[in-house]
Design a protein around this motif. Structure first.
Motif, PDB file in Angstrom:
ATOM      1  N   ARG A 147       0.798  -0.959   0.104  1.00  0.00           N
ATOM      2  CA  ARG A 147      -0.009  -0.153   0.554  1.00  0.00           C
ATOM      3  C   ARG A 147       0.456   1.286   0.056  1.00  0.00           C
ATOM      4  N   ASP A 148       2.429   1.276   0.648  1.00  0.00           N
ATOM      5  CA  ASP A 148       2.936   2.306  -0.193  1.00  0.00           C
ATOM      6  C   ASP A 148       2.956   2.723  -1.400  1.00  0.00           C
ATOM      7  N   TYR A 156      -8.629   1.308  -0.194  1.00  0.00           N
ATOM      8  CA  TYR A 156      -9.504   0.223  -1.692  1.00  0.00           C
ATOM      9  C   TYR A 156      -8.548  -1.079  -2.249  1.00  0.00           C
ATOM     10  N   ARG A 157      -9.078  -1.772  -2.424  1.00  0.00           N
ATOM     11  CA  ARG A 157      -8.324  -2.750  -2.558  1.00  0.00           C
ATOM     12  C   ARG A 157      -7.440  -3.481  -4.058  1.00  0.00           C
ATOM     13  N   TRP A 158      -7.471  -2.477  -5.386  1.00  0.00           N
ATOM     14  CA  TRP A 158      -7.022  -2.625  -6.562  1.00  0.00           C
ATOM     15  C   TRP A 158      -7.299  -3.575  -7.166  1.00  0.00           C
ATOM     16  N   PRO A 159      -8.475  -4.434  -7.091  1.00  0.00           N
ATOM     17  CA  PRO A 159      -7.714  -5.126  -7.850  1.00  0.00           C
ATOM     18  C   PRO A 159      -7.528  -5.647  -9.511  1.00  0.00           C
ATOM     19  N   ALA A 185     -17.646   0.415   1.830  1.00  0.00           N
ATOM     20  CA  ALA A 185     -17.137  -0.930   2.374  1.00  0.00           C
ATOM     21  C   ALA A 185     -15.752  -1.362   2.437  1.00  0.00           C
ATOM     22  N   ALA A 186     -15.067  -0.186   1.833  1.00  0.00           N
ATOM     23  CA  ALA A 186     -13.470  -0.430   1.625  1.00  0.00           C
ATOM     24  C   ALA A 186     -12.768  -0.010   3.132  1.00  0.00           C
ATOM     25  N   ASN A 187     -13.755   0.799   4.163  1.00  0.00           N
ATOM     26  CA  ASN A 187     -13.252   0.940   5.205  1.00  0.00           C
ATOM     27  C   ASN A 187     -13.573  -0.775   6.545  1.00  0.00           C
TER      28      ASN A 187
END
Length: 565
Positions: A426-427, A461-464, A501-503
């Motif tokens: 995530r960084d 966000y999970r970024w699929p 939902a992202a949180n």
């Protein structure tokens, strides 16, 4: 005193001195020629500052500061007086000066010869040694005095010299050089130079002896130093240009730093690289970086082919090329394949898992034999290609299911590199968003910026779709958002449904990631309520440095201050 009485009758300057050099008498010619007044009883050195008396000679040289004289000494033993008869002579002064100059030049010449690093060997026209220097001892190992007076022919007979340039110089009347091994087996360069007299004859031969073994050693060391300098220069250039080489890349997270450090280490070897990772994580970018870091970037090309985007019946001709008339519709001149185009360079086989089994066999031969054969060809062609392959599938599982050749898998899996998905690094998310935002603003000549709350959503966000999804979304937002600031409400509908939902951690979220999301949400609430990190630390019952570190980790800022208060 008969002598004193007779001095007046001498037609040349004459003077009589006692045993201590005091003036007893002098004649008129002496008094007339000498400018300082002569006084009986005074010392002769008061008149002549230079009064050079040699014990073994009756010739005295005298100077009064302006003129020079020569006197002949005559002694009377009865009264211990001395008669000096002389005359002024400019020629004698010139001879003396010339003699002194010759002595000085001789000393200088001797010093030059003696201090020369090369051996100096001087003979007459018959080859008899006249002079040498100390360097000849270092080169030959024989004392220089040994050579004096010896003929070069005698030295050759004794085996001290193998050849001599002296006779060649006398015969040819010009400079002669030759290379030979000396008495100690050292390689030497010998150069003889003739000294011609006024009659046009060779009077002497000056031979210069240079130890080539020292020069060869120095040349070898210099060559090594130059190689080291070139190596260091290349390394410095790599370090200086690293920032420009990494332009367009985001390497913020620790996993990506390790991956690109590994890529730079393996760039200069020719082993096959297999890049693994989900779609959109940047496998092709890593492959290009490996190519740019390698020496192949200056010799060959980076050729990319997507094995899953080309029909199987055309893929073979694209990879291996074909000869003229190989099949209907083929070019009459034939066509080189990707392997030939990538000679001396890198061939990037993207989606390698989609390669048909038949072509897997041919690829295996290329990896084993370094040669390819065009379709319709009869002779193999040598190629020097480094293979970098990539896939988002589990090749090992495909091997177990018989969908991928096991021998090819191990040939490709020499240097495997696995790129983690964006949700596991995530960084990199916010730096990627910043980079794509700048690119989109420049492309469309805009100056959009992203709201902080939207950045928070992007971070969680999970970024699929990984990096490719970020790039497409940011470009879409820059074009479609009417205001200068892109906010949450500007997100496309499919993202609006995920903002809440992202949180919230899902049931299948790893515990570590769920804990980080919960920690981030708590910190978000804290920075909205408190104005400094000390109050946040007190409310969360932790230390202020821990709060500062956590706020940096999640890229959070206090609205009325900075992260570090």
């Amino acid at each position: 005193m008969v002598l004193i009485d007779l001095v007046e009758h001498i037609p040349l300057p004459a003077i009589i001195l006692d045993q201590e050099g005091k003036i007893l008498s002098f004649n008129e010619q002496m008094e007339t020629n000498i400018e300082p007044a002569l006084v009986k009883g005074m010392s002769i050195k008061e008149t002549f500052p230079t009064w050079d008396v040699k014990p073994t000679s009756k010739l005295i040289l005298a100077e009064d500061g302006k003129k020079r004289y020569v006197f002949i000494k005559s002694s009377t033993y009865e009264d211990q007086t001395h008669l000096f008869v002389g005359t002024e002579t400019s020629e004698l002064s010139a001879l003396k000066n010339e003699n002194e100059d010759l002595k000085r030049l001789t000393r200088e010449l001797d010093a030059i010869i003696e201090n020369s690093y090369d051996g100096i060997y001087i003979t007459d026209h018959k080859g008899v040694t006249w002079k040498t220097n100390s360097a000849i001892e270092r080169i030959t190992g024989i004392p220089k005095e040994y050579y004096i007076g010896k003929n070069v022919d005698a030295l050759i007979k004794r085996g001290i010299l193998k050849n001599s340039v002296t006779h060649r110089v006398v015969k040819q009347r010009r400079i002669v050089s030759l290379v030979q091994e000396n008495y100690e087996g050292k390689e030497t360069l010998i150069t003889g130079t003739p000294v011609i007299n006024e009659a046009g004859e060779v009077e002497k031969v000056v031979t210069n002896i240079r130890d080539l073994s020292d020069l060869n050693e120095l040349q070898t060391k210099l060559s090594r130093m130059n190689q080291l300098n070139d190596k260091y220069k290349k390394e410095l250039d790599l370090l200086k240009n690293r920032s420009s080489r990494l332009e367009g890349l985001v390497i913020q997270s620790e996993p990506m730093k390790r991956i690109y450090d590994t890529a730079e280490r393996i760039a200069h070897v020719n082993a096959t690289v297999l890049i693994l990772g989900e779609t959109g994580v940047g496998k092709d970018i890593l492959a290009k970086h490996i190519f740019k870091e390698s020496a192949r970037s200056s010799e060959g090309e980076f050729i990319k082919i997507n094995c899953g985007a080309i029909p199987a019946d055309l893929l073979e001709s694209e990879l291996f090329g074909y000869e003229h008339g190989a099949f209907t519709g083929a070019s009459q001149k034939g066509k080189p394949g990707m392997f030939e185009m990538a000679d001396k360079g890198v061939l990037f086989l993207d989606e390698i898992a989609e390669l048909p089994l038949l072509l897997q066999v041919k690829l295996l031969r290329v990896l084993q034999e370094n040669e390819i054969q065009r379709i319709g060809g009869t002779k193999p062609r040598k190629v020097d290609v480094r293979i970098v392959a990539a896939t988002n599938r589990d090749l090992k599982e495909m091997v177990e299911q018989g969908e991928f050749r096991e021998d090819l898998f191990y040939r490709l899996n020499v240097l495997p590199i696995s790129i983690p998905s964006l949700k596991n690094r995530r960084d990199d998310i916010l730096p990627l968003i910043e980079m794509f935002l700048k690119q989109a603003n420049k492309k469309y000549e805009m100056s959009k910026r992203i709201d902080s709350k939207l950045n928070d959503f992007f971070f969680s966000y999970r970024w699929p779709g990984n990096i490719r999804e970020i790039s497409n979304l940011i470009e879409r937002l820059v074009v479609t958002t009417p205001e200068d600031t892109i906010q949450m409400e500007n997100l496309p509908p499919e993202y609006q449904d995920t903002t809440e939902a992202a949180n919230m951690p899902s049931s299948i979220l790893p515990l570590k990631e769920a804990a980080e999301l919960a920690e981030e949400n708590v910190l978000k609430l804290a920075v909205e309520k408190y104005t400094n990190t000390y109050d946040i630390a007190k409310a969360l019952e932790t230390s202020q440095p821990t709060v500062v570190r956590k706020l940096k980790k999640y890229h959070l800022r206090i609205p009325r201050g900075s992260v570090i208060d």
